[in-house]
Design an enzyme around this catalytic site. Structure first.
Site, PDB file in Angstrom:
ATOM      1  N   LYS A   1       0.853  -1.195   0.000  1.00 13.38           N
ATOM      2  CA  LYS A   1       0.000   0.000   0.000  1.00 13.38           C
ATOM      3  C   LYS A   1       0.882   1.236   0.000  1.00 13.38           C
ATOM      4  O   LYS A   1       1.569   1.516   0.979  1.00 13.38           O
ATOM      5  CB  LYS A   1      -0.914   0.047   1.220  1.00 13.38           C
ATOM      6  CG  LYS A   1      -1.975   1.167   1.099  1.00 13.38           C
ATOM      7  CD  LYS A   1      -2.599   1.538   2.424  1.00 13.38           C
ATOM      8  CE  LYS A   1      -1.832   2.633   3.137  1.00 13.38           C
ATOM      9  NZ  LYS A   1      -1.914   3.958   2.449  1.00 13.38           N
TER      10      LYS A   1
ATOM     11  N   GLY B   1       7.086   4.643   8.582  1.00 14.19           N
ATOM     12  CA  GLY B   1       6.186   5.748   8.860  1.00 14.19           C
ATOM     13  C   GLY B   1       6.400   6.282  10.261  1.00 14.19           C
ATOM     14  O   GLY B   1       7.489   6.163  10.828  1.00 14.19           O
ATOM     15  N   SER B   2       5.365   6.843  10.838  1.00 14.87           N
ATOM     16  CA  SER B   2       5.499   7.510  12.127  1.00 14.87           C
ATOM     17  C   SER B   2       5.574   6.504  13.268  1.00 14.87           C
ATOM     18  O   SER B   2       5.066   5.381  13.184  1.00 14.87           O
ATOM     19  CB  SER B   2       4.302   8.439  12.355  1.00 14.87           C
ATOM     20  OG  SER B   2       3.138   7.692  12.645  1.00 14.87           O
ATOM     21  N   THR B   3       6.211   6.937  14.350  1.00 15.92           N
ATOM     22  CA  THR B   3       6.320   6.091  15.535  1.00 15.92           C
ATOM     23  C   THR B   3       4.948   5.794  16.122  1.00 15.92           C
ATOM     24  O   THR B   3       4.689   4.680  16.597  1.00 15.92           O
ATOM     25  CB  THR B   3       7.213   6.776  16.579  1.00 15.92           C
ATOM     26  OG1 THR B   3       8.545   6.891  16.035  1.00 15.92           O
ATOM     27  CG2 THR B   3       7.282   5.974  17.869  1.00 15.92           C
TER      28      THR B   3
ATOM     29  N   GLY C   1       3.457   3.098  14.077  1.00 15.64           N
ATOM     30  CA  GLY C   1       4.242   1.891  14.303  1.00 15.64           C
ATOM     31  C   GLY C   1       3.885   1.215  15.611  1.00 15.64           C
ATOM     32  O   GLY C   1       3.799  -0.020  15.695  1.00 15.64           O
TER      33      GLY C   1
ATOM     34  N   GLU D   1      10.368   0.796  10.510  1.00 15.96           N
ATOM     35  CA  GLU D   1      11.341   1.880  10.331  1.00 15.96           C
ATOM     36  C   GLU D   1      10.564   3.161  10.567  1.00 15.96           C
ATOM     37  O   GLU D   1       9.746   3.567   9.742  1.00 15.96           O
ATOM     38  CB  GLU D   1      11.955   1.817   8.935  1.00 15.96           C
ATOM     39  CG  GLU D   1      13.221   2.645   8.802  1.00 15.96           C
ATOM     40  CD  GLU D   1      12.953   4.032   8.238  1.00 15.96           C
ATOM     41  OE1 GLU D   1      12.879   4.973   9.068  1.00 15.96           O
ATOM     42  OE2 GLU D   1      12.809   4.157   7.023  1.00 15.96           O
TER      43      GLU D   1
ATOM     44  N   CYS E   1      13.074  10.826   7.573  1.00 16.72           N
ATOM     45  CA  CYS E   1      13.065  10.289   8.932  1.00 16.72           C
ATOM     46  C   CYS E   1      14.422  10.395   9.604  1.00 16.72           C
ATOM     47  O   CYS E   1      14.505  10.533  10.823  1.00 16.72           O
ATOM     48  CB  CYS E   1      12.603   8.838   8.914  1.00 16.72           C
ATOM     49  SG  CYS E   1      13.522   7.787   7.771  1.00 16.72           S
TER      50      CYS E   1
ATOM     51  N   GLU F   1       9.783  15.271  16.575  1.00 13.38           N
ATOM     52  CA  GLU F   1      10.086  15.222  15.139  1.00 13.38           C
ATOM     53  C   GLU F   1       9.154  16.185  14.405  1.00 13.38           C
ATOM     54  O   GLU F   1       7.941  16.046  14.449  1.00 13.38           O
ATOM     55  CB  GLU F   1       9.903  13.799  14.611  1.00 13.38           C
ATOM     56  CG  GLU F   1      10.307  13.649  13.164  1.00 13.38           C
ATOM     57  CD  GLU F   1      10.142  12.217  12.657  1.00 13.38           C
ATOM     58  OE1 GLU F   1      10.939  11.818  11.800  1.00 13.38           O
ATOM     59  OE2 GLU F   1       9.218  11.526  13.117  1.00 13.38           O
TER      60      GLU F   1
END
Length: 777
Positions: free
Chosen positions: A190, A242-244, A247, A264, A298, A392
């Site tokens: 995706k 993507g974002s923490t 995740g 990641e 990132c 971030e």
């Protein structure tokens, strides 16, 4: 303007890249696209708009995937997987090679389409992204060619669900698709909702390259589609960039499902400049580190740490350099900074700077044009605890503070919950190579930034995720040991008999914490009986407070991680030697605990000794590697200890304990091990061996008690970096779910038993840090 005036001002004229071919490709597709499933494009369904962030214009209409679409894609991938894996590495290599060649043939189309869709400057799409995409497919074509010979004991995982972000849409696709299909997996990918167009162009070249139907499937849509893939029972592995925040949700959603997972995630990477650095070079590197792709990277060097003695000069030169950056139309080859990907992201950047910028001094020497643009920004004078030093931003915003000593630089650099990348700038190579290993990051660049290659592993630690992409280490995420796992048959502690027979003088089996025997904090113990009803002793029942004490002791034993591998090997040999001297005693204990034959009990002890000697041998022989990256320099893949590892042992009284302790401490980790729940007394005997084997206090800590009562505490502890479980208790789901707090690594059995080769244990006991060291002119 005359030629003379041009030479005097050095103003740049416009150098626009034509978008005609890319727009024509969109028109040829009817400006409406379905999904790519089972080798063909589907008819469009309910659509959403793909927009050019630089102009706001609609580029195309893409289909929002439904649950039925995802089911169809997974079914196609499942149907194709076995045949694709059986085709062999050499057959797969030809397909990947064709993909690499076709990426090169369509390079300019890919680059322009990426810039239109994402807003990044055409120079970056053309010269960096697309070139690296081709490199990844070439490299992994080679990996497929070598798999049968070099990885004979590993096999594909199955169907891989892959979710990629909008900052590097095509490159992240290549990072994930190439290794997955090279190893014999099939893919349901995706792309990001904002940036799906180059994934659909990639679908076209999959057809041209002869990728078999169902091997690569691409579904488009919003985050709900990603959630469908994550939760789909037909998916064997999830790879997410993507974002923490997302995740963490994925870690929770996949807990207990048996899915392999790599993440990641975000970063807040330090950019450390020492006073002996080449300041002008460091500033150019910094421009690349933070303003590349509008800071939407990132691993962007978003935290500037500059030594106090040069800080004023450095900031002045940096601001002057920022004033010369060109921001505007991304299709202009003279542009340095393009458009932010979407107004939503622009608002987030503006909100964070508005909220935290007042803590320092904001410098914006060049203005942004109207639209979805944000000016290159420096915010100086911040403290390490400032909001913008910790959060971030994911935009062209650099935050800065100063340091005085190398030790302070390391402390400030590591003062973050992230651990993705870092840059170190110094003309003193001894200083640079002293600092690099001390930084908590998966990648460290020396006198450089944003260097990537398919041969060099990339990935983070802490809340930047786990797993590596690229190199041999990246293949671990897409393979598993060959052969089938079998269900674990739980051992049960022997029941209390009607009449108790006591064996000799009672021996108190305590916990082992910080090199000392310790009573359980809760004050409870349980009786352990032999199969014939003899009372063999009492074992302590550990609690969350005992885990706390054990972790504190392990954290204090960091000197073990700093010890040389040679010294660690000697200690492991010594443990094996002392266990060998007491082999008869342990054989008798195992026989009494389990009721097994003397031969089997003896074999378990001999196996434990052999395991200790095996990992003693490996302690100083697990090589790193100098990766063959295409540059004047080296990328050093260094094996580092994970840190503190919590482990739940299997039901073998001694072998289960030694299996987790030996590889972990051989690689410099410290361990909090929970012994066999049914047969704990062999483990409590073993700490007497540790006491006589020069094992520093806190390196090995042994707890006893019910596994299900300790699993959540162990997995949720913020000072534990990894949790392993080979327990017969159903705790895998608990461990994976609770680990989401600090996104620690987990290695759990999901109720299945499998024999792992030494390399697997060593891979789980280490983190690969890639240190890039350029050299030459």
């Amino acid at each position: 303007m005359t030629v003379k005036e041009i030479f005097e001002t050095m103003d740049y004229g416009a150098a626009p890249e034509s978008a005609a071919e890319a727009l024509a490709w969109l028109v040829d597709g009817g400006d409406r696209f379905g999904h790519f499933i089972n080798g063909a494009m589907t008819d469009p369904g309910e659509v959403f708009e793909a927009r050019n962030p630089a102009t706001g214009e609609t580029l195309a209409h893409l289909t929002q995937a439904t649950e039925a679409d995802v089911d169809t894609a997974v079914e196609a991938a499942r149907k194709a997987q076995a045949k694709w894996a059986k085709s062999g590495g050499k057959a797969r290599a030809k397909v990947l090679y064709a993909l690499a060649r076709l990426v090169q043939k369509h390079a300019r189309l890919f680059a322009v389409l990426e810039t239109l869709d994402n807003g990044k400057p055409i120079r970056e799409s053309r010269d960096i992204d697309v070139a690296l995409v081709a490199r990844h497919f070439y490299y992994h074509a080679g990996m497929a060619q070598l798999m049968d010979e070099e990885l004979p004991d590993r096999e594909a995982l199955g169907v891989c669900g892959q979710i990629v972000p909008w900052n590097f849409p095509l490159l992240m696709l290549a990072w994930k698709v190439a290794p997955a299909i090279a190893m014999g997996n099939t893919v349901v990918l995706k792309p990001a909702e904002y940036t799906s167009l180059t994934a659909l162009l990639f679908a076209q070249i999959c057809q041209e390259a002869g990728v078999p139907k169902g091997v690569v499937n691409i579904v488009t849509g919003d985050g709900a589609v990603g959630e469908m893939i994550v939760k789909h029972p037909g998916v064997d592995k999830i790879a997410f960039t993507g974002s923490t925040t997302v995740g963490r949700r994925i870690r929770e959603a996949t807990a207990g499902s048996g899915k392999s997972l790599t993440l990641e995630l975000g970063g807040k990477s330090p950019y450390i400049v020492f006073e002996d650095a080449d300041i002008d070079s460091a500033i150019e590197g910094l421009v690349d580190a933070i303003f590349f792709n509008q800071g939407q990277v990132c691993c962007a060097g978003s935290r500037l740490l500059v030594q106090e003695g040069i800080a004023e000069d450095f900031h002045a030169r940096l601001i002057d350099r920022m004033a010369k950056l060109r921001i505007g139309n991304p299709l202009d080859k003279c542009i340095d900074v393009g458009a932010i990907v979407d107004p939503v992201q622009l608002q987030r950047i503006e909100g964070l700077v508005s909220q935290g910028g007042s803590e320092g001094t904001v410098h914006q020497p060049v203005k942004a044009p109207e639209g979805c643009f944000y000016p290159p920004t420096l915010i100086s004078g911040l403290s390490s605890s400032s909001l913008l030093m910790q959060e971030e931003i994911f935009g062209p915003v650099l935050v800065s503070t100063t340091f005085r000593t190398p030790a302070e630089a390391v402390q400030l650099a590591n003062d973050t919950r992230y651990g993705l990348a870092a840059s170190v700038w110094s003309e003193n190579v001894n200083l640079a190579l002293d600092i690099a290993p001390k930084l908590v990051a998966g990648v460290v660049w020396v006198n450089g930034s944003n260097m990537f290659d398919a041969a060099a592993g990339f990935g983070g630690v802490r809340e930047s995720g786990f797993g590596r992409e690229g190199g041999w280490e990246g293949l671990m995420a897409y393979t598993k040991p060959a052969g089938k796992a079998v269900a674990v048959k739980p051992a049960k502690a022997h029941a209390k008999p009607d009449t108790i027979e006591v064996l000799g003088l009672d021996r108190t089996a305590k916990l082992y914490i910080g090199g000392k025997q310790a009573r359980p904090d809760g004050g409870y113990s349980q009786a352990i009986y032999s199969p014939k009803g003899k009372l063999l002793g009492h074992s302590s029942i550990a609690s969350r407070k005992d885990i706390r004490n054990a972790v504190e002791a392990a954290q204090k034993a960091q000197g073990w991680t700093k010890a040389t591998a040679h010294n660690r090997a000697q200690v492991l040999y010594f443990i094996g030697e002392n266990l060998s001297a007491r082999a008869e005693e342990f054989t008798s204990r195992i026989k009494d605990l389990t009721g097994t034959t003397e031969a089997k009990a003896k074999a378990e002890v001999e196996g434990a000794i052999d395991t200790l000697f095996t990992y003693a041998a490996w302690a100083d022989k697990l090589d790193g590697a100098a990766k063959p990256v295409p540059m004047r320099g080296v990328a050093l893949a260094m094996n580092e200890a994970v840190g503190v590892i919590g482990a739940f042992c299997d039901d073998r009284p001694l072998g289960g304990l030694i299996d987790v302790i030996a590889p972990a401490i051989a690689m410099g980790n410290r361990v909090v091990a929970v012994a066999s729940e049914a047969y704990p007394l062999a483990a409590t005997d073993f700490y007497q061996v540790l006491d006589t084997s020069d094992v520093p206090a806190g390196v090995v800590n042994i707890l006893t008690g019910p596994h299900d009562g300790l699993a959540a505490t162990m997995a949720g502890h913020m000072d534990i970096e990894a949790v392993w479980s080979f327990s017969s208790a159903a705790i895998s789901e608990v461990i994976e779910r609770e680990s989401a707090g600090n996104l620690k690594r987990t290695w759990v059995n999901n109720g299945m038993s499998r024999s792992y080769p030494a390399r697997d244990w060593l891979a789980q006991a280490t983190e690969v840090k890639t240190i890039w060291v350029p050299y030459g002119e």
